[in-house]
Design a protein around this motif. Structure first.
Motif, mmCIF file in Angstrom:
data_model
loop_
_atom_site.group_PDB
_atom_site.id
_atom_site.type_symbol
_atom_site.label_atom_id
_atom_site.label_comp_id
_atom_site.label_asym_id
_atom_site.label_seq_id
_atom_site.Cartn_x
_atom_site.Cartn_y
_atom_site.Cartn_z
ATOM 1 N N SER A 1 0.826 -1.211 0.000
ATOM 2 C CA SER A 1 0.000 0.000 0.000
ATOM 3 C C SER A 1 0.860 1.262 0.000
ATOM 4 C CB SER A 1 -0.890 0.013 1.244
ATOM 5 O OG SER A 1 -0.112 0.256 2.409
ATOM 6 N N SER A 2 0.202 2.397 -0.182
ATOM 7 C CA SER A 2 0.913 3.680 -0.156
ATOM 8 C C SER A 2 1.587 3.906 1.198
ATOM 9 C CB SER A 2 -0.059 4.824 -0.454
ATOM 10 O OG SER A 2 -0.534 4.762 -1.778
ATOM 11 N N GLN A 3 0.876 3.637 2.285
ATOM 12 C CA GLN A 3 1.460 3.836 3.602
ATOM 13 C C GLN A 3 2.659 2.925 3.819
ATOM 14 O OE1 GLN A 3 0.668 6.263 5.904
ATOM 15 N NE2 GLN A 3 2.578 5.542 6.810
ATOM 16 N N ASP A 4 2.620 1.728 3.256
ATOM 17 C CA ASP A 4 3.761 0.818 3.369
ATOM 18 C C ASP A 4 4.999 1.402 2.704
ATOM 19 O OD1 ASP A 4 2.330 -1.128 4.748
ATOM 20 O OD2 ASP A 4 1.698 -2.158 2.930
ATOM 21 N N ASN B 1 6.430 3.753 5.191
ATOM 22 C CA ASN B 1 7.023 2.973 6.287
ATOM 23 C C ASN B 1 8.368 2.407 5.875
ATOM 24 O OD1 ASN B 1 4.670 3.500 7.656
ATOM 25 N ND2 ASN B 1 3.803 1.452 7.395
ATOM 26 N N VAL C 1 -2.092 9.762 1.548
ATOM 27 C CA VAL C 1 -0.771 9.428 2.096
ATOM 28 C C VAL C 1 0.278 10.405 1.581
ATOM 29 C CG1 VAL C 1 1.045 7.667 2.181
ATOM 30 C CG2 VAL C 1 -1.354 6.993 2.414
ATOM 31 N N ASN D 1 2.827 13.359 3.836
ATOM 32 C CA ASN D 1 4.252 13.044 3.969
ATOM 33 C C ASN D 1 5.138 13.850 3.024
ATOM 34 O OD1 ASN D 1 4.407 10.502 5.850
ATOM 35 N ND2 ASN D 1 2.672 10.131 4.482
ATOM 36 N N THR E 1 -7.484 3.622 5.207
ATOM 37 C CA THR E 1 -6.648 4.538 5.977
ATOM 38 C C THR E 1 -5.197 4.512 5.502
ATOM 39 O OG1 THR E 1 -6.051 2.919 7.694
ATOM 40 C CG2 THR E 1 -8.112 4.141 7.998
ATOM 41 N N GLN E 2 -4.887 3.579 4.587
ATOM 42 C CA GLN E 2 -3.509 3.424 4.131
ATOM 43 C C GLN E 2 -3.348 3.384 2.617
ATOM 44 O OE1 GLN E 2 -1.297 0.296 6.067
ATOM 45 N NE2 GLN E 2 -2.546 0.386 7.902
ATOM 46 N N SER F 1 -9.879 11.449 5.493
ATOM 47 C CA SER F 1 -8.861 10.559 6.064
ATOM 48 C C SER F 1 -8.942 10.560 7.589
ATOM 49 C CB SER F 1 -7.465 10.991 5.617
ATOM 50 O OG SER F 1 -7.321 10.857 4.223
ATOM 51 N N SER G 1 -9.747 7.289 9.885
ATOM 52 C CA SER G 1 -8.822 6.843 10.930
ATOM 53 C C SER G 1 -9.535 6.648 12.258
ATOM 54 C CB SER G 1 -7.668 7.846 11.091
ATOM 55 O OG SER G 1 -8.132 9.067 11.653
#
Length: 378
Positions: free
Chosen positions: A103-106, A109, A130, A134, A202-203, A366, A370
């Motif tokens: 995912s985008s959040q990954d 991370n 995301v 960031n 959410t991600q 978002s 969350s």
């Protein structure tokens, strides 16, 4: 987005990374991100090809690095398999593609976990929510074609630039489930244990837009995503929600016979599974762009910038279009004759209103997700 830009979008529009213990033992960074360009600027601080003395200098510096790390780019997503191969073949640069189904959040991370190592991602391809959360991790860079990109689709300093877009859709296997005519059909008993959403909203950008599309069908809006969350609560209560992240393998095996995802990803499956059908709800259409950016801590800063140049070149944009997505430079390229005519003609058009959330709407939605998504489908 202005009305005129949205009209152009309608005329042309189409229609991720689990890092494990490998992080701890990743090799130290080999590249020298502090290497100077021809102009004396560090490669990691270059804001255009001019800082390398032009494209020839950028190509030379990128070849010197020899590698590029990309992340969360499935081969069947937006034609990235062909794009990666074309870039590697053209410049002789090895492309390391990590965790394509993340995912985008990954992605974010991974960049944080692998900071300072040669395995860290050089570039990002992110959903809007995301990406906007960031931007401090991005290195401003303006590609040669920067002026061709409408102002609504880029940060003025080149911190991020939209690359491609499409419509949210419902894909389904007509050999296994009844035809889907509207979102509410998904609550019927015939779809018990069969409806999957591509990711966690959410991600993941695709999942976020999927919930927004559902919200519109339930009387919500880009300013009110709550009805979408409530629908998924009902879907879970009915036993119809399938908590599996869909992939080509799960679709082709029949594990996920109904998938809410971007039209270009769902459409890619029709080539392998003739019974796979793609439906874009005409009265509740949601369109969106992904965000391209350079990691400011990229272990291969010159290769990262050359990758951007390739993606926004006529060649790269046409490769995107071949994947069923609308490349961000489509308007300019179509006007100049540079956009592949056959590909452009095949891109679907939605007749009716199209919702494209603004950054402010995305941020508010978002926040709501969350605070409420986990409880709804838990």
């Amino acid at each position: 987005m202005t009305v005129s830009m949205l009209s152009r979008f309608l005329a042309c529009a189409a229609s991720a990374v689990l890092i494990t213990g490998a992080v701890a033992c990743a090799p130290p960074q080999k590249g020298d991100s502090g290497a100077k360009t021809e102009s004396g600027v560090k490669a990691a601080e270059a804001t255009s090809a001019a800082d390398f003395g032009g494209m020839d200098g950028l190509v030379k510096a990128a070849k010197g690095e020899g590698e590029l790390n990309v992340i969360a780019l499935p081969p069947d997503w937006a034609n990235y398999g062909a794009i990666i191969k074309a870039f590697s073949d053209k410049y002789g640069i090895k492309v390391n593609s990590a965790q394509p189904d993340a995912s985008s959040q990954d992605e974010i991370n991974a960049a944080n976990q692998q900071k300072g190592r040669s395995s860290a991602p050089d570039v990002f391809d992110l959903g809007q929510s995301v990406a906007l959360a960031n931007t401090s991790m991005f290195a401003p860079y303006k590609v040669d074609k920067f002026d061709d990109i409408p102002a609504a689709y880029k940060d003025p300093n080149g911190t991020w630039v939209n690359d491609y877009g499409g419509y949210m859709s419902i894909g389904f296997d007509s050999a296994k489930v009844p035809p889907v005519a509207n979102v509410n059909d998904l609550l019927k008993p015939e779809y018990k244990g069969k409806v999957a959403l591509n990711g966690d909203p959410t991600q993941a950008g695709a999942a976020f837009s999927g919930v927004l599309m559902v919200a519109l069908s339930q009387g919500g809006s880009a300013d009110d995503i709550a009805p979408g969350v409530e629908f998924f609560r009902k879907l879970k209560a009915a036993g119809n929600f399938l908590p599996v992240d869909p992939t080509p393998a799960t679709i082709e095996s029949g594990q996920t016979p109904v998938v809410i995802d971007w039209n270009y990803t769902n459409s890619a499956e029709t080539k392998k599974l003739p019974s796979w059908t793609v439906f874009v709800p005409p009265q509740h259409a949601v369109a969106g762009y992904y965000y391209q950016a350079v990691n400011k801590e990229a272990p291969h800063p010159a290769a990262a910038r050359l990758w951007q140049e390739f993606l926004y070149s006529d060649e790269g944009q046409n490769l995107y279009a071949q994947g069923g997505v609308r490349p961000v430079r489509a308007d300019t390229m179509q006007a100049s004759g540079a956009l592949d005519a056959a590909v452009a003609a095949a891109l679907p058009v939605v007749d009716g209103p199209v919702t494209v959330p603004t950054p402010a709407q995305t941020n508010a939605a978002s926040k709501y997700l969350s605070e409420n998504w986990a409880a709804a489908i838990g």
